[in-house]
Design a protein around this motif. Sequence first.
Motif, PDB file in Angstrom:
ATOM      1  N   THR A   1      47.296 -31.667   3.006  1.00  0.00           N
ATOM      2  CA  THR A   1      46.776 -32.998   2.699  1.00  0.00           C
ATOM      3  C   THR A   1      47.377 -34.007   3.677  1.00  0.00           C
ATOM      4  N   PHE A   2      46.600 -35.031   4.010  1.00  0.00           N
ATOM      5  CA  PHE A   2      47.034 -36.044   4.973  1.00  0.00           C
ATOM      6  C   PHE A   2      46.488 -37.393   4.564  1.00  0.00           C
ATOM      7  N   ASN A   3      47.376 -38.380   4.477  1.00  0.00           N
ATOM      8  CA  ASN A   3      46.961 -39.747   4.204  1.00  0.00           C
ATOM      9  C   ASN A   3      47.784 -40.660   5.100  1.00  0.00           C
ATOM     10  N   ASP A   4      47.113 -41.546   5.830  1.00  0.00           N
ATOM     11  CA  ASP A   4      47.805 -42.469   6.721  1.00  0.00           C
ATOM     12  C   ASP A   4      47.381 -43.891   6.386  1.00  0.00           C
ATOM     13  N   PRO A   5      48.314 -44.723   5.893  1.00  0.00           N
ATOM     14  CA  PRO A   5      47.953 -46.095   5.527  1.00  0.00           C
ATOM     15  C   PRO A   5      47.501 -46.948   6.710  1.00  0.00           C
ATOM     16  N   ASN A   6      47.811 -46.506   7.940  1.00  0.00           N
ATOM     17  CA  ASN A   6      47.377 -47.245   9.126  1.00  0.00           C
ATOM     18  C   ASN A   6      46.021 -46.759   9.636  1.00  0.00           C
ATOM     19  N   GLY A   7      45.446 -45.746   8.982  1.00  0.00           N
ATOM     20  CA  GLY A   7      44.169 -45.216   9.427  1.00  0.00           C
ATOM     21  C   GLY A   7      44.284 -44.203  10.549  1.00  0.00           C
TER      22      GLY A   7
END
Length: 142
Positions: free
Chosen positions: A51-57
């Motif tokens: 899983t991957f989530n980046d708050p900066n997009g």
Amino acid sequence: DNFTFEVSDGLDFSAAAYTFTINVNALPSTTQTTVETVQDTDYTFNVADFTFNDPNGGTFQEIQIVTLPAKGEVKYNGTAVLAGDVIATSDFSNLVFSPEPGETGFPHTDFLFAVGDGTGFSQPNSIFVNVDTFLILAPSLL
């Protein structure tokens, strides 16, 4: 964040004010995950396994192997990986887990990984590897 300033040589100030901008990269995040293979069968990792989530997009660029599994072996291009190794997502087809011969388990083992966006890595999380038994079917009579 940003701020405006002027430059001075001790006698005079600059004719113009300057703005300095500071961009802070928030690290990506990941969650615990599980993959499954069958006894004596290698498992080839793919991007969907992590899983991957980046708050900066940012985009998912790489993983770092933080710890090694207690059982089995993680290999990259057929060579055992070391803790700290970084593997690009484009190379995941060469990232393989080989379970201990003849062993099974739920989980069989786990190891820690971190996901990266090319500028930083997430906090580590676990990937569990389940190894199921072969399903041996009795021959049928025709």
